[in-house]
Write an enzyme that holds these catalytic residues in place. Structure first.
Site, PDB file in Angstrom:
ATOM      1  N   TYR A 102       0.850  -1.194   0.000  1.00 13.73           N
ATOM      2  CA  TYR A 102       0.000   0.000   0.000  1.00 13.73           C
ATOM      3  C   TYR A 102       0.882   1.239   0.000  1.00 13.73           C
ATOM      4  O   TYR A 102       1.834   1.341   0.785  1.00 13.73           O
ATOM      5  CB  TYR A 102      -0.869  -0.007   1.256  1.00 13.73           C
ATOM      6  CG  TYR A 102      -1.660   1.261   1.476  1.00 13.73           C
ATOM      7  CD1 TYR A 102      -2.897   1.451   0.870  1.00 13.73           C
ATOM      8  CD2 TYR A 102      -1.161   2.285   2.288  1.00 13.73           C
ATOM      9  CE1 TYR A 102      -3.627   2.614   1.069  1.00 13.73           C
ATOM     10  CE2 TYR A 102      -1.879   3.451   2.492  1.00 13.73           C
ATOM     11  CZ  TYR A 102      -3.109   3.614   1.875  1.00 13.73           C
ATOM     12  OH  TYR A 102      -3.825   4.760   2.064  1.00 13.73           O
ATOM     13  N   GLU A 190      -2.910   7.404  -4.660  1.00 13.70           N
ATOM     14  CA  GLU A 190      -2.867   6.157  -3.899  1.00 13.70           C
ATOM     15  C   GLU A 190      -2.697   4.971  -4.831  1.00 13.70           C
ATOM     16  O   GLU A 190      -3.293   4.932  -5.906  1.00 13.70           O
ATOM     17  CB  GLU A 190      -4.174   5.992  -3.112  1.00 13.70           C
ATOM     18  CG  GLU A 190      -4.205   4.735  -2.258  1.00 13.70           C
ATOM     19  CD  GLU A 190      -5.609   4.397  -1.747  1.00 13.70           C
ATOM     20  OE1 GLU A 190      -5.955   4.879  -0.666  1.00 13.70           O
ATOM     21  OE2 GLU A 190      -6.325   3.672  -2.449  1.00 13.70           O
TER      22      GLU A 190
END
Ligand code: GDP
Ligand code: MN
Length: 368
Positions: A102, A190
């Site tokens: 992530y 992201e």
């Protein structure tokens, strides 16, 4: 303003971040066509602006073109957290993933600084990780006025616990992501999941939001939007008559005729054979966005493309746009049905390409 995944991925790709091969589809037919062309299992991904698509059934998998079409229909028939699905992304399925990481960068409004978040526990459950195992997410504030150096990015990778072998690659990725964040005045970028495979790192998802006050600076965003439909071939030219056709030869001939009668084309837009009502609608909307366009010249010889689908799209789009005249040449499959639809809407058409081109040029002279 949130940006769709397919646009964010184009930005990533341009900036040297590895993304899976993907193409936008607006219809089940396009989805099947693209899957056939890619020749491998795909992920069919709803292009909506809400997050958590995976958990809301917005990410489906397909092994064959038929399945891709079915999954596209399924997605277009449902809402993801209330949002209607218009486009899907047909994306190569990432094989043999070893891990899901992530990475994100957000603008921390309180600290007035970008904050980089990184974790080895990426994937769909990152919210859970943030809630219950927040120590697994490494947080680093960045001084916005100082240059962000690659070694700082590598330090973040090290702190995340990335194995020695991959620190440089993950560091490089963080560094590139930060540059995108800055270049586009983003408030969020992201990657979740960032997939680790035998062949390196690949951004399987991309999220981006751009500061609303900075959007005027980013014409490039709307240009990326314009070229979203991969089944069009589209070239912007410097004339005033938008030329669209269902086939490259037909479109080129129409352009030649426009030149011959003394005007210049503003676009070359080949909508493609087998064009659906949806693709004609988006092609028309696309050329109408161009401020240089004075007249639209749509040249259709129906084959697989049906004249009534064309007429329906024209009525739909031109009904909302009273400012720019359109000249249509319409013949071929279902021509009577198509002409009837245009007649009823009071939109004139021609069956001869020469006459239509001549008329488009004459009209152009009357439009200021
Ligand atoms: P989100 O739920 O809106 O964040 O959508 P994502 O694009 O992140 O997809 C959700 C989940 O689907 C991911 O966390 C992955 O586990 C899975 N996924 C998405 N794309 C692929 C892919 O290409 N291959 C595999 N194996 N899984 C994928
Ligand atoms: Mn995701």
């Amino acid at each position: 303003m949130n940006i769709h995944e397919y646009i964010a991925k184009k930005i990533f790709k341009k900036s040297g971040i590895n993304v899976p091969e993907s193409h936008v589809a607006e219809t089940p037919y396009q989805a099947a066509f693209l899957t056939e062309k890619m020749g491998k299992p795909v992920v069919v991904k709803a292009q909506v602006l809400t997050g958590g698509r995976g958990k809301s059934g917005g990410i489906l998998f397909a092994d064959t073109p038929e399945e891709a079409a079915e999954k596209t229909i399924e997605l277009q028939n449902k809402r993801i957290k209330g949002e209607k699905v218009e486009k899907v992304l047909i994306e190569e399925k990432v094989q043999n993933k070893e891990a899901e990481l992530y990475l994100s960068i957000i603008l921390d409004r309180n600290a007035k600084k970008p904050l980089i978040l990184g974790s080895l526990s990426g994937g769909m459950d990152i919210e859970e990780v943030a809630k219950n195992k927040s120590q697994e997410i490494v947080k680093t504030y960045i001084e916005p006025l100082e240059e962000f150096m690659p070694y700082q990015a590598r330090n973040i990778a090290l702190e995340m616990g990335v194995d020695t072998k991959n620190i440089s690659a993950v560091g490089m990725l963080i560094w590139k992501l930060y540059n995108i964040f800055q270049d586009y005045d983003a408030t969020v970028v992201e990657i979740n999941p960032l997939m680790k495979t035998k062949n390196g790192l690949i951004a399987a998802d991309a999220k981006m939001a751009v500061d609303d006050d900075a959007i005027f600076k980013h014409n490039k965003l709307s240009e990326l939007e314009e070229i979203d439909n991969e089944t069009f071939s589209y070239v912007k030219l410097d004339g005033t008559i938008a030329v669209l056709g269902n086939g490259a030869g037909l479109t080129l001939t129409a352009m030649d005729l426009i030149n011959y009668y003394g005007a210049k084309p503003a676009t070359f837009l080949d909508i493609g054979g087998g064009s659906s009502e949806e693709s004609i609608t988006s092609a028309l909307k696309l050329v109408l966005k161009n401020p240089n366009v004075k007249v639209v010249f749509l040249n259709v010889l129906g084959g697989i493309t049906k004249a009534d689908d064309v007429a329906t799209a024209v009525v739909k789009v031109m009904g909302q746009n009273k400012t720019k005249p359109i000249v249509i040449r319409l013949t071929g499959t279902n021509e009577e049905e198509g002409q009837k639809i245009l007649d009823e809407a009071g939109i004139p058409y021609e069956t001869s390409m020469e006459l239509a081109a001549k008329k488009a040029v004459e009209l152009e002279k009357t439009v200021s």
